[in-house]
Scaffold this motif. Structure first.
Motif, PDB file in Angstrom:
ATOM      1  N   GLY A 229       2.238   1.683 -19.151  1.00 23.68           N
ATOM      2  CA  GLY A 229       3.334   0.840 -19.577  1.00 23.68           C
ATOM      3  C   GLY A 229       4.094   0.186 -18.441  1.00 23.68           C
ATOM      4  N   VAL A 230       3.607   0.295 -17.230  1.00 22.78           N
ATOM      5  CA  VAL A 230       4.271  -0.346 -16.098  1.00 22.78           C
ATOM      6  C   VAL A 230       3.939  -1.830 -16.144  1.00 22.78           C
ATOM      7  CG1 VAL A 230       4.385  -0.412 -13.585  1.00 22.78           C
ATOM      8  CG2 VAL A 230       4.171   1.758 -14.752  1.00 22.78           C
ATOM      9  N   GLY A 231       4.875  -2.659 -15.766  1.00 18.80           N
ATOM     10  CA  GLY A 231       4.674  -4.099 -15.831  1.00 18.80           C
ATOM     11  C   GLY A 231       3.747  -4.622 -14.751  1.00 18.80           C
ATOM     12  N   ALA A 232       3.375  -5.880 -14.911  1.00 18.34           N
ATOM     13  CA  ALA A 232       2.445  -6.516 -13.975  1.00 18.34           C
ATOM     14  C   ALA A 232       3.063  -6.677 -12.592  1.00 18.34           C
ATOM     15  CB  ALA A 232       2.025  -7.874 -14.518  1.00 18.34           C
ATOM     16  N   GLY A 233       4.388  -6.788 -12.510  1.00 18.38           N
ATOM     17  CA  GLY A 233       5.038  -6.899 -11.198  1.00 18.38           C
ATOM     18  C   GLY A 233       4.839  -5.645 -10.368  1.00 18.38           C
ATOM     19  N   ALA A 234       4.934  -4.478 -11.012  1.00 21.88           N
ATOM     20  CA  ALA A 234       4.719  -3.214 -10.300  1.00 21.88           C
ATOM     21  C   ALA A 234       3.269  -3.089  -9.867  1.00 21.88           C
ATOM     22  CB  ALA A 234       5.111  -2.045 -11.189  1.00 21.88           C
ATOM     23  N   VAL A 235       2.360  -3.545 -10.702  1.00 22.00           N
ATOM     24  CA  VAL A 235       0.939  -3.499 -10.341  1.00 22.00           C
ATOM     25  C   VAL A 235       0.683  -4.412  -9.154  1.00 22.00           C
ATOM     26  CG1 VAL A 235      -1.391  -4.006 -11.125  1.00 22.00           C
ATOM     27  CG2 VAL A 235       0.219  -2.874 -12.657  1.00 22.00           C
ATOM     28  N   ALA A 236       1.234  -5.610  -9.190  1.00 17.63           N
ATOM     29  CA  ALA A 236       1.041  -6.543  -8.077  1.00 17.63           C
ATOM     30  C   ALA A 236       1.647  -5.985  -6.799  1.00 17.63           C
ATOM     31  CB  ALA A 236       1.665  -7.891  -8.417  1.00 17.63           C
ATOM     32  N   ALA A 237       2.809  -5.344  -6.912  1.00 14.31           N
ATOM     33  CA  ALA A 237       3.441  -4.740  -5.728  1.00 14.31           C
ATOM     34  C   ALA A 237       2.570  -3.624  -5.180  1.00 14.31           C
ATOM     35  CB  ALA A 237       4.822  -4.220  -6.090  1.00 14.31           C
ATOM     36  N   GLY A 238       1.986  -2.824  -6.057  1.00 15.60           N
ATOM     37  CA  GLY A 238       1.102  -1.750  -5.606  1.00 15.60           C
ATOM     38  C   GLY A 238      -0.137  -2.276  -4.923  1.00 15.60           C
ATOM     39  N   VAL A 239      -0.688  -3.337  -5.473  1.00 14.02           N
ATOM     40  CA  VAL A 239      -1.887  -3.924  -4.876  1.00 14.02           C
ATOM     41  C   VAL A 239      -1.558  -4.551  -3.531  1.00 14.02           C
ATOM     42  CG1 VAL A 239      -3.585  -5.777  -5.157  1.00 14.02           C
ATOM     43  CG2 VAL A 239      -3.017  -4.296  -7.076  1.00 14.02           C
ATOM     44  N   TYR A 240      -0.374  -5.124  -3.402  1.00 18.12           N
ATOM     45  CA  TYR A 240       0.002  -5.771  -2.140  1.00 18.12           C
ATOM     46  C   TYR A 240       0.465  -4.755  -1.106  1.00 18.12           C
ATOM     47  CZ  TYR A 240       2.389  -8.773   1.187  1.00 18.12           C
ATOM     48  OH  TYR A 240       2.788  -9.384   2.334  1.00 18.12           O
ATOM     49  N   PHE A 241       1.384  -3.858  -1.521  1.00 17.22           N
ATOM     50  CA  PHE A 241       1.997  -2.949  -0.563  1.00 17.22           C
ATOM     51  C   PHE A 241       1.136  -1.730  -0.247  1.00 17.22           C
ATOM     52  CE2 PHE A 241       5.903  -5.116  -2.061  1.00 17.22           C
ATOM     53  CZ  PHE A 241       6.278  -5.621  -0.834  1.00 17.22           C
ATOM     54  N   GLY A 242       0.180  -1.400  -1.102  1.00 17.78           N
ATOM     55  CA  GLY A 242      -0.701  -0.261  -0.814  1.00 17.78           C
ATOM     56  C   GLY A 242      -1.489  -0.469   0.476  1.00 17.78           C
ATOM     57  N   PRO A 243      -2.298  -1.527   0.561  1.00 16.87           N
ATOM     58  CA  PRO A 243      -3.021  -1.776   1.815  1.00 16.87           C
ATOM     59  C   PRO A 243      -2.086  -2.063   2.985  1.00 16.87           C
ATOM     60  CG  PRO A 243      -4.020  -3.006   0.027  1.00 16.87           C
ATOM     61  CD  PRO A 243      -2.756  -2.413  -0.507  1.00 16.87           C
ATOM     62  N   LEU A 244      -0.935  -2.673   2.700  1.00 16.24           N
ATOM     63  CA  LEU A 244       0.035  -2.942   3.770  1.00 16.24           C
ATOM     64  C   LEU A 244       0.565  -1.631   4.350  1.00 16.24           C
ATOM     65  CD1 LEU A 244       1.396  -5.421   5.073  1.00 16.24           C
ATOM     66  CD2 LEU A 244       3.284  -5.070   3.502  1.00 16.24           C
ATOM     67  N   LEU A 245       0.834  -0.658   3.499  1.00 18.06           N
ATOM     68  CA  LEU A 245       1.301   0.648   3.958  1.00 18.06           C
ATOM     69  C   LEU A 245       0.232   1.351   4.784  1.00 18.06           C
ATOM     70  CD1 LEU A 245       3.424   2.914   3.880  1.00 18.06           C
ATOM     71  CD2 LEU A 245       2.328   3.725   1.793  1.00 18.06           C
ATOM     72  N   ILE A 246      -1.003   1.294   4.341  1.00 16.14           N
ATOM     73  CA  ILE A 246      -2.101   1.915   5.096  1.00 16.14           C
ATOM     74  C   ILE A 246      -2.233   1.253   6.467  1.00 16.14           C
ATOM     75  CG2 ILE A 246      -4.590   2.317   5.133  1.00 16.14           C
ATOM     76  CD1 ILE A 246      -3.040   4.035   3.133  1.00 16.14           C
ATOM     77  N   ALA A 247      -2.147  -0.060   6.507  1.00 16.76           N
ATOM     78  CA  ALA A 247      -2.253  -0.776   7.788  1.00 16.76           C
ATOM     79  C   ALA A 247      -1.094  -0.398   8.713  1.00 16.76           C
ATOM     80  CB  ALA A 247      -2.273  -2.278   7.543  1.00 16.76           C
ATOM     81  N   ALA A 248       0.113  -0.286   8.168  1.00 14.58           N
ATOM     82  CA  ALA A 248       1.267   0.071   8.995  1.00 14.58           C
ATOM     83  C   ALA A 248       1.131   1.483   9.545  1.00 14.58           C
ATOM     84  CB  ALA A 248       2.551  -0.063   8.174  1.00 14.58           C
ATOM     85  N   LEU A 249       0.717   2.426   8.712  1.00 15.79           N
ATOM     86  CA  LEU A 249       0.541   3.805   9.179  1.00 15.79           C
ATOM     87  C   LEU A 249      -0.560   3.900  10.229  1.00 15.79           C
ATOM     88  CD1 LEU A 249       0.934   5.770   5.828  1.00 15.79           C
ATOM     89  CD2 LEU A 249       2.581   5.553   7.695  1.00 15.79           C
ATOM     90  N   THR A 250      -1.624   3.135  10.049  1.00 18.33           N
ATOM     91  CA  THR A 250      -2.698   3.123  11.039  1.00 18.33           C
ATOM     92  C   THR A 250      -2.202   2.558  12.357  1.00 18.33           C
ATOM     93  OG1 THR A 250      -4.302   2.838   9.262  1.00 18.33           O
ATOM     94  CG2 THR A 250      -5.047   2.326  11.478  1.00 18.33           C
ATOM     95  N   ALA A 251      -1.409   1.511  12.308  1.00 11.62           N
ATOM     96  CA  ALA A 251      -0.871   0.915  13.532  1.00 11.62           C
ATOM     97  C   ALA A 251       0.065   1.891  14.239  1.00 11.62           C
ATOM     98  CB  ALA A 251      -0.138  -0.381  13.202  1.00 11.62           C
ATOM     99  N   ILE A 252       0.877   2.614  13.474  1.00 12.90           N
ATOM    100  CA  ILE A 252       1.778   3.595  14.074  1.00 12.90           C
ATOM    101  C   ILE A 252       0.973   4.702  14.743  1.00 12.90           C
ATOM    102  CG2 ILE A 252       3.486   5.384  13.520  1.00 12.90           C
ATOM    103  CD1 ILE A 252       4.526   3.448  11.338  1.00 12.90           C
ATOM    104  N   ALA A 253      -0.058   5.181  14.068  1.00 15.13           N
ATOM    105  CA  ALA A 253      -0.891   6.241  14.651  1.00 15.13           C
ATOM    106  C   ALA A 253      -1.585   5.751  15.920  1.00 15.13           C
ATOM    107  CB  ALA A 253      -1.924   6.713  13.628  1.00 15.13           C
ATOM    108  N   ALA A 254      -2.034   4.511  15.912  1.00 16.66           N
ATOM    109  CA  ALA A 254      -2.677   3.949  17.108  1.00 16.66           C
ATOM    110  C   ALA A 254      -1.675   3.847  18.254  1.00 16.66           C
ATOM    111  CB  ALA A 254      -3.272   2.583  16.788  1.00 16.66           C
ATOM    112  N   ASN A 255      -0.438   3.468  17.942  1.00 16.41           N
ATOM    113  CA  ASN A 255       0.596   3.404  18.980  1.00 16.41           C
ATOM    114  C   ASN A 255       0.873   4.782  19.571  1.00 16.41           C
ATOM    115  OD1 ASN A 255       0.956   0.667  18.840  1.00 16.41           O
ATOM    116  ND2 ASN A 255       2.599   0.794  17.323  1.00 16.41           N
ATOM    117  N   PHE A 256       0.987   5.798  18.729  1.00 20.11           N
ATOM    118  CA  PHE A 256       1.206   7.155  19.234  1.00 20.11           C
ATOM    119  C   PHE A 256       0.049   7.618  20.108  1.00 20.11           C
ATOM    120  CE2 PHE A 256       4.275   8.304  15.599  1.00 20.11           C
ATOM    121  CZ  PHE A 256       5.370   8.031  16.401  1.00 20.11           C
TER     122      PHE A 256
END
Length: 128
Positions: free
Chosen positions: A60-87
């Motif tokens: 029952g979640v709306g399409a906006g939440a789905v779009a945010a998940g699709v957009y921010f999910g890979p973005l979060l993974i990329a950010a965490l990977t970049a942080i780990a690479a920096n460390f």
């Protein structure tokens, strides 16, 4: 090329009313059998982000939440990977700088410093 055994012309795969499948000919069918039942079953394995979308929309979640998940999910993974690479890079840099400082101090040190190190080693051996 078919590697399956040849079946007699009168035999075939039959689905019984209880859902089981058997090889059966017309003379061996149970009483009350009404004929073959064709079942088309399509099984698709979707990509993980599609699965998340389907679960979100199904709950029952709306399409906006789905779009945010699709957009921010890979973005979060990329950010965490970049942080780990920096460390990892910073840890390597600290290791190299520490080794460099150690080498320079060791090579530039005076005989007094060398004697002090020997005295400290002797004192530690006596205590230990």
């Amino acid at each position: 090329m078919n590697h399956l055994p040849e079946l007699p012309a009168h035999a075939g795969v039959v689905r019984l009313p209880d859902g089981t499948h058997v090889y059966a000919g017309p003379s061996t069918l149970p009483a009350g059998y009404t004929g073959p039942q064709v079942v088309h079953q399509h099984i698709h394995q979707a990509a993980p982000d599609k699965t998340v979308q389907r679960i979100a929309l199904g709950s029952g979640v709306g399409a906006g939440a789905v779009a945010a998940g699709v957009y921010f999910g890979p973005l979060l993974i990329a950010a965490l990977t970049a942080i780990a690479a920096n460390f990892a890079f910073l840890a390597f840099l600290a290791l190299v700088l520490g080794w460099g400082v150690h080498t320079v101090v060791k090579s530039v040190g005076s005989p007094d410093g060398t004697q002090a190190v020997k005295n400290v080693r002797k004192a530690r051996r006596r205590r230990g």
